[in-house]
Design an enzyme around this catalytic site. Structure first.
Site, PDB file in Angstrom:
ATOM      1  N   LYS A   1      66.253  38.570  50.266  1.00  0.00           N
ATOM      2  CA  LYS A   1      66.153  40.018  50.045  1.00  0.00           C
ATOM      3  C   LYS A   1      65.625  40.368  48.660  1.00  0.00           C
ATOM      4  CE  LYS A   1      71.099  39.773  49.218  1.00  0.00           C
ATOM      5  NZ  LYS A   1      71.248  38.435  49.803  1.00  0.00           N
TER       6      LYS A   1
ATOM      7  N   GLY B   1      72.744  40.562  57.675  1.00  0.00           N
ATOM      8  CA  GLY B   1      73.157  39.368  58.393  1.00  0.00           C
ATOM      9  C   GLY B   1      72.711  39.314  59.836  1.00  0.00           C
TER      10      GLY B   1
ATOM     11  N   GLY C   1      77.618  35.615  55.749  1.00  0.00           N
ATOM     12  CA  GLY C   1      78.231  34.391  56.237  1.00  0.00           C
ATOM     13  C   GLY C   1      77.209  33.468  56.857  1.00  0.00           C
TER      14      GLY C   1
ATOM     15  N   LYS D   1      68.266  45.531  49.561  1.00  0.00           N
ATOM     16  CA  LYS D   1      68.219  45.815  50.992  1.00  0.00           C
ATOM     17  C   LYS D   1      67.722  47.244  51.251  1.00  0.00           C
ATOM     18  CE  LYS D   1      71.982  42.555  51.803  1.00  0.00           C
ATOM     19  NZ  LYS D   1      73.426  42.390  52.060  1.00  0.00           N
TER      20      LYS D   1
END
Length: 430
Positions: free
Chosen positions: A107, A136, A306, A207
């Site tokens: 990003k 994600g 994650g 983002k």
């Protein structure tokens, strides 16, 4: 019929995300081959520490020479999950030059140099996909640049950082202070040892730049995004929010102006009504609210970080890029035709919640109200509590420009009766 020669994939980085990408490529190899129309083969893994044991990865594939790996010439797709600006930028452009398409989760690099990377991909007739760079596992990039390509997106409002949402959710539900909530997030592995990128809004700002660029068909760089962290949010702010029927979230907000000639992108804490869909997003989850002309209001929700969730997005891009490779085509590139002006934060119009520490004596409220009026900021509600010569004055405004509010606060600080400006919070989502 399935092609028997495998498509070769080079993996740059084998940390939490990279190792999960490699695992899924191995365990789901048959399914991936069936979906793509050809087998995919992990042809090399570039790492910094070659001696580390990496379960499920052939040590013979591991190398510290990432440049040589992307220059091989037989690599079909490079998956970049090392992050940062360099050497990632050089490795990606080198991959394009040597015939490979690229899937990235970077990003920061895309927010800073996305235009140059897209230009390099187009020059060499290769793909650049980056679903994993934002939110994600949540499908967001592709819906914005493909599913909504025929619509006009007016606003993107979202929680795009799981660490900050976990911290603010704990403060909201348990009454914990910022440091206590941060300590818990660190203990649970949600926050890094140095949480600056998350809590100061850098991660969310990158983002926001990507989302604004895609949504508004305009180049928006990281430097164009107003950024404000959440380290100053207090338990008192949450108490005030609850009194207003609100909660507090760190939001990424990208908006098209009413006349359609400009856009803004910003990241900051904000109060939002409990009735808004984003108010119920708990823990380390992400959610993004998209408003467009034809589709109306859309909500994208799920785990935003994650190893497994991010790897899911990477593998989705890998399948798409491999399919393009087989058919001799490329997917959508950069769309920046609109070239709208990116307006400064001062032109943003919203509501505000201002908490002042003032002297508890007659005339203070009148003085404060006069300052607001002189700067063209209309007051909606006022709440005052006083004790032993000290008082707290909470003012909630109607919609006003950020520049007008800044001028108001500067003038308030100069009043003898104002001991301090305890908190300034924007009110969004109404």
């Amino acid at each position: 019929m399935m092609r028997t020669r495998p498509l070769k994939v080079a993996l740059l980085g084998c940390g939490v995300v990279g190792s999960e990408v490699a695992r899924i490529m191995t365990t789901h190899a048959d399914d991936l081959a069936a979906r793509i129309g050809a087998p995919v083969e992990l042809a090399g893994v570039a790492v910094r520490r070659p001696g580390k044991v990496r379960e499920g990865i052939d040590p013979g594939l591991v190398t510290t020479d990432a440049t040589a790996l992307v220059k091989r010439g037989d690599i079909d797709v490079v998956v970049e999950v090392i992050g940062g600006i360099e050497p990632a930028r050089t490795l990606i452009t080198t991959a394009f030059e040597h015939g490979a398409s690229v899937v990235s989760a970077n990003k920061a690099l895309l927010a800073q140099d996305g235009a140059a990377l897209h230009a390099a991909a187009e020059q060499h007739g290769r793909d650049l996909y980056y679903e994993a760079a934002v939110a994600g596992a949540i499908p967001l990039i592709r819906p914005l640049r493909e599913s909504l390509a025929g619509d006009k997106v007016n606003r993107v409002l979202g929680i795009v950082n799981g660490t900050t949402n976990f911290i603010l959710d704990k403060m909201d539900t348990t009454g914990a202070g910022y440091q206590e909530a941060l300590d818990e997030a660190t203990a649970l592995g949600y926050a890094e040892a140095d949480p600056t990128a998350d809590v100061e809004g850098f991660d969310a700002a990158a983002k926001a730049a990507i989302l604004a660029g895609i949504g508004f068909h305009t180049r928006v760089r990281l430097d164009d995004v107003y950024r404000e962290g959440m380290t100053e949010v207090t338990a008192a702010d949450f108490r005030s929010a609850k009194e207003m029927g609100c909660t507090i979230k760190l939001l990424a907000i990208c908006e098209r102006s009413a006349d359609g000639t400009s856009v803004t992108a910003r990241v900051h804490p904000a109060m939002i009504p409990l009735t808004h869909p984003l108010a119920s997003v708990r823990g380390a989850y992400n959610a993004v609210f998209v408003e467009s002309d034809a589709a109306g209001q859309l909500m994208f929700y799920g785990p935003g970080a994650g190893g497994s969730p991010t790897a899911s997005a990477v593998l989705g891009d890998l399948v798409a890029v491999c399919r393009n490779r087989l058919s001799g085509t490329t997917g959508p590139g950069e769309s920046a035709y609109a070239d709208l002006t990116v307006s400064p934060m001062g032109q943003v119009v919203t509501r505000y919640h201002i908490s002042l520490d003032v002297a508890d004596k007659p005339g203070v409220l009148a003085q404060v109200a006069t300052v607001f009026a002189e700067h063209g900021v209309s007051i909606d509600t006022v709440r005052q509590q006083g004790k032993d010569g000290e008082a707290s004055l909470v003012v909630v405004t109607h919609r006003a420009s950020d520049a007008s509010l800044s001028g108001t606060v500067e003038a308030l600080r100069k009043l003898d009766t104002v001991r301090g400006v305890a908190s300034i919070m924007r009110v969004e989502g109404e």
